[in-house]
Design a protein around this motif. Structure first.
Motif, PDB file in Angstrom:
ATOM      1  N   UNK A   5       6.151   6.561   1.721  1.00 36.41           N
ATOM      2  CA  UNK A   5       5.496   7.248   0.606  1.00 36.41           C
ATOM      3  C   UNK A   5       6.296   8.456   0.123  1.00 36.41           C
ATOM      4  N   UNK A   6       7.550   8.562   0.570  1.00 37.37           N
ATOM      5  CA  UNK A   6       8.456   9.610   0.096  1.00 37.37           C
ATOM      6  C   UNK A   6       8.088  10.993   0.622  1.00 37.37           C
ATOM      7  N   UNK A   7       7.500  11.017   1.834  1.00 35.17           N
ATOM      8  CA  UNK A   7       7.261  12.292   2.497  1.00 35.17           C
ATOM      9  C   UNK A   7       8.081  12.314   3.784  1.00 35.17           C
ATOM     10  N   UNK A   8       7.943  13.391   4.555  1.00 31.14           N
ATOM     11  CA  UNK A   8       8.749  13.567   5.769  1.00 31.14           C
ATOM     12  C   UNK A   8       7.828  13.632   6.983  1.00 31.14           C
ATOM     13  N   UNK A   9       8.085  12.784   7.969  1.00 35.89           N
ATOM     14  CA  UNK A   9       7.302  12.767   9.199  1.00 35.89           C
ATOM     15  C   UNK A   9       7.802  13.834  10.160  1.00 35.89           C
ATOM     16  N   UNK A  10       6.868  14.596  10.708  1.00 36.66           N
ATOM     17  CA  UNK A  10       7.165  15.564  11.768  1.00 36.66           C
ATOM     18  C   UNK A  10       6.571  14.976  13.039  1.00 36.66           C
ATOM     19  N   UNK A  11       7.428  14.514  13.956  1.00 36.71           N
ATOM     20  CA  UNK A  11       6.996  13.737  15.117  1.00 36.71           C
ATOM     21  C   UNK A  11       7.343  14.447  16.414  1.00 36.71           C
ATOM     22  N   UNK A  33      11.567  26.559   3.971  1.00 42.86           N
ATOM     23  CA  UNK A  33      12.521  27.532   3.430  1.00 42.86           C
ATOM     24  C   UNK A  33      13.894  26.935   3.142  1.00 42.86           C
ATOM     25  N   UNK A  34      14.096  25.671   3.529  1.00 37.50           N
ATOM     26  CA  UNK A  34      15.366  24.972   3.272  1.00 37.50           C
ATOM     27  C   UNK A  34      15.065  23.608   2.646  1.00 37.50           C
ATOM     28  N   UNK A  35      14.562  23.608   1.400  1.00 36.24           N
ATOM     29  CA  UNK A  35      14.124  22.354   0.771  1.00 36.24           C
ATOM     30  C   UNK A  35      15.227  21.319   0.590  1.00 36.24           C
ATOM     31  N   UNK A  36      16.483  21.753   0.458  1.00 36.65           N
ATOM     32  CA  UNK A  36      17.561  20.782   0.307  1.00 36.65           C
ATOM     33  C   UNK A  36      17.717  19.948   1.578  1.00 36.65           C
ATOM     34  N   UNK A  37      17.621  20.597   2.727  1.00 38.68           N
ATOM     35  CA  UNK A  37      17.713  19.865   3.988  1.00 38.68           C
ATOM     36  C   UNK A  37      16.512  18.927   4.168  1.00 38.68           C
ATOM     37  N   UNK A  38      15.343  19.389   3.739  1.00 37.94           N
ATOM     38  CA  UNK A  38      14.152  18.547   3.805  1.00 37.94           C
ATOM     39  C   UNK A  38      14.326  17.313   2.915  1.00 37.94           C
ATOM     40  N   UNK A  39      14.912  17.493   1.740  1.00 31.21           N
ATOM     41  CA  UNK A  39      15.124  16.377   0.820  1.00 31.21           C
ATOM     42  C   UNK A  39      16.084  15.340   1.411  1.00 31.21           C
ATOM     43  N   UNK A  40      17.074  15.803   2.180  1.00 33.20           N
ATOM     44  CA  UNK A  40      18.018  14.885   2.824  1.00 33.20           C
ATOM     45  C   UNK A  40      17.303  14.000   3.835  1.00 33.20           C
ATOM     46  N   UNK A  41      16.431  14.619   4.644  1.00 40.67           N
ATOM     47  CA  UNK A  41      15.662  13.842   5.627  1.00 40.67           C
ATOM     48  C   UNK A  41      14.732  12.870   4.913  1.00 40.67           C
ATOM     49  N   UNK A  80       1.441  13.522  -1.641  1.00 39.71           N
ATOM     50  CA  UNK A  80       1.288  14.874  -2.205  1.00 39.71           C
ATOM     51  C   UNK A  80       1.703  15.959  -1.216  1.00 39.71           C
ATOM     52  N   UNK A  81       2.143  15.544  -0.017  1.00 40.82           N
ATOM     53  CA  UNK A  81       2.490  16.515   1.029  1.00 40.82           C
ATOM     54  C   UNK A  81       3.999  16.563   1.255  1.00 40.82           C
ATOM     55  N   UNK A  82       4.495  17.760   1.562  1.00 35.93           N
ATOM     56  CA  UNK A  82       5.918  17.946   1.834  1.00 35.93           C
ATOM     57  C   UNK A  82       6.294  17.401   3.207  1.00 35.93           C
ATOM     58  N   UNK A  83       5.381  17.596   4.168  1.00 37.81           N
ATOM     59  CA  UNK A  83       5.599  17.124   5.529  1.00 37.81           C
ATOM     60  C   UNK A  83       4.287  16.605   6.092  1.00 37.81           C
ATOM     61  N   UNK A 105       0.828  -1.215   0.000  1.00 39.63           N
ATOM     62  CA  UNK A 105       0.000   0.000   0.000  1.00 39.63           C
ATOM     63  C   UNK A 105       0.856   1.256   0.000  1.00 39.63           C
ATOM     64  N   UNK A 106       1.840   1.285   0.882  1.00 38.22           N
ATOM     65  CA  UNK A 106       2.642   2.498   1.087  1.00 38.22           C
ATOM     66  C   UNK A 106       3.915   2.404   0.246  1.00 38.22           C
ATOM     67  N   UNK A 107       3.880   3.096  -0.880  1.00 34.08           N
ATOM     68  CA  UNK A 107       4.976   3.037  -1.845  1.00 34.08           C
ATOM     69  C   UNK A 107       5.406   4.452  -2.236  1.00 34.08           C
ATOM     70  N   UNK A 108       6.685   4.622  -2.580  1.00 35.96           N
ATOM     71  CA  UNK A 108       7.176   5.970  -2.905  1.00 35.96           C
ATOM     72  C   UNK A 108       6.595   6.513  -4.206  1.00 35.96           C
ATOM     73  N   UNK A 109       6.203   7.769  -4.159  1.00 37.32           N
ATOM     74  CA  UNK A 109       5.731   8.477  -5.347  1.00 37.32           C
ATOM     75  C   UNK A 109       6.352   9.860  -5.355  1.00 37.32           C
ATOM     76  N   UNK A 110       6.683  10.328  -6.533  1.00 38.46           N
ATOM     77  CA  UNK A 110       7.218  11.682  -6.658  1.00 38.46           C
ATOM     78  C   UNK A 110       6.072  12.688  -6.616  1.00 38.46           C
ATOM     79  N   UNK A 111       6.267  13.765  -5.860  1.00 39.76           N
ATOM     80  CA  UNK A 111       5.271  14.835  -5.808  1.00 39.76           C
ATOM     81  C   UNK A 111       5.175  15.493  -7.190  1.00 39.76           C
ATOM     82  N   UNK A 112       3.938  15.656  -7.669  1.00 43.80           N
ATOM     83  CA  UNK A 112       3.728  16.066  -9.056  1.00 43.80           C
ATOM     84  C   UNK A 112       3.582  17.568  -9.246  1.00 43.80           C
ATOM     85  N   UNK A 113       3.590  18.348  -8.168  1.00 45.28           N
ATOM     86  CA  UNK A 113       3.436  19.803  -8.316  1.00 45.28           C
ATOM     87  C   UNK A 113       4.316  20.504  -7.290  1.00 45.28           C
TER      88      UNK A 113
END
Length: 400
Positions: free
Chosen positions: A316-322, A356-364, A294-297, A216-224
């Protein structure tokens, strides 16, 4: 009006005379199971019949469930994997108001919990429970029945959360907490609960870790390029901090009004929400997966044990804020997630920073994906199998 005991009430319910569980205003009847400790004796003949079985039998005592219940899904996932590994399981409902025959509960589970393998036996009531090498409580209410069930070699407690925290600090808190003192062996969801059981209640306990359903939970690239935050919103579940999350998101969206918030977990249409949002309500796992993607976080706050949501988010290729704390740090950290305090301003600060720091978000995001790929429900079941087999062997020596 005469008050009936639990067993008598269930029998009357089967005859159509009254509900299986007394109404809660009948305090003595509703909670009679807490003080009912009449033992169900050990059957020596049954033990002799099964003591040399290579395939050990497990009795699982479970509360009634609704469609898709997360806690039951985890229980049934482990039962199925343990069946594949060489145990044989029987599932028994305890104090079930809605399932009064075996056929109805078996049909229900086949429809709503298809991950439960067909080899597992299922029964509508514990009155049908027979000898087993081990008997497993799966919630605080079921622990009271397992306490008095002596027709078994070992007793285990499958602990998925610290259930006293589900209640105000009153009677039900105490009823739940007392079950940790019953002398069962613990199988806990994570190290936080394992350490509590060992250090505060003297329980022999081992833990398993989490994984995710990779079908069910598989990586997808955000389309927008739209900025979005998912919020696991459960206003009916206080330990999931709905109000805290709402304040944090309102502050974030005040600073960055272009952000859209995606709510799922409960219908929030009755709440005043001044920022841009979608209200998905209670949804299927597949809709959840699509929403994470479809969400960044994805904001997932918990005041008790970590849920499966952060792992599903990472998959799903998103970032968890816990939320920070020992209840979550046994599996999420600053490498694979964004950790926040229970403070709405600080949560907004952290999320604004990563927008405001998408590169750091992409690393996580990448580290989170790599982390969950290394997890496996089957490997965790192997750990549980070894722990239970060891417990049964140790306890059987005490019978000789």
């Amino acid at each position: 009006m005469k008050n009936h005991g639990l067993k008598e009430t269930i029998e009357r319910a089967k005859q159509g005379n009254e509900p299986a569980v007394p109404p809660k205003n009948n305090v003595i009847g509703f909670y009679r199971f807490v003080v009912d400790n009449d033992p169900i004796p050990f059957n020596q003949k049954e033990y002799e019949k099964h003591k040399n079985d290579k395939k050990k039998i497990l009795n699982w005592v479970v509360p009634e469930m609704g469609p898709g219940s997360g806690g039951h899904t985890t229980i049934f996932r482990f039962i199925s994997n343990l069946e594949r590994l060489g145990f044989h399981s029987r599932v028994y409902l305890y104090m079930s108001p809605n399932f009064q025959d075996n056929a109805s509960i078996r049909k229900f589970l086949k429809e709503y919990f298809p991950l439960l393998v067909p080899e597992v036996e299922v029964y509508c009531d514990v009155s049908q429970m027979k000898f087993a090498h081990a008997t497993v409580a799966t919630s605080w209410t079921t622990a009271y029945y397992v306490r008095k069930f002596q027709n078994t070699i070992s007793k285990f407690y499958f602990v998925q959360d610290f259930e006293p925290h589900f209640y105000a600090h009153g009677s039900e808190y105490e009823f739940a907490e007392n079950t940790y003192k019953m002398g069962f062996r613990g199988i806990t969801a994570g190290d936080w609960l394992r350490d509590i059981m060992r250090n505060e209640y003297g329980m022999q306990a081992d833990s398993f870790h989490f994984s995710y359903d990779d079908k069910v939970y598989q990586p997808k690239e955000k389309q927008d390029n739209e900025k979005r935050v998912f919020f696991y919103a459960r206003p009916v579940t206080p330990r999931r901090d709905f109000e805290l999350g709402m304040l944090a998101l309102n502050e974030l969206c005040r600073r960055m009004p272009e952000i859209e918030v995606v709510f799922a977990g409960w219908d929030v249409s009755g709440y005043e929400i001044p920022f841009k949002h979608r209200n998905l309500g209670i949804v299927t796992p597949q809709v959840l997966a699509d929403s994470y993607a479809i969400c960044d976080m994805c904001l997932v706050i918990s005041n008790t044990n970590l849920s499966l949501v952060p792992f599903e988010v990472m998959a799903c290729n998103s970032v968890a804020v816990c939320s920070k704390g020992a209840n979550s740090s046994w599996m999420v950290n600053e490498e694979n997630s964004i950790l926040v305090d229970y403070d709405p301003i600080q949560i907004a600060d952290r999320m604004e920073y990563y927008f405001n720091h998408p590169d750091e978000l992409a690393t996580i995001r990448k580290k989170g994906m790599d982390f969950v790929k290394g997890t496996s429900w089957y490997k965790e079941a192997e750990k549980v199998y070894a722990s239970m087999l060891k417990g049964i062997e140790e306890d059987e020596k005490k019978l000789q």
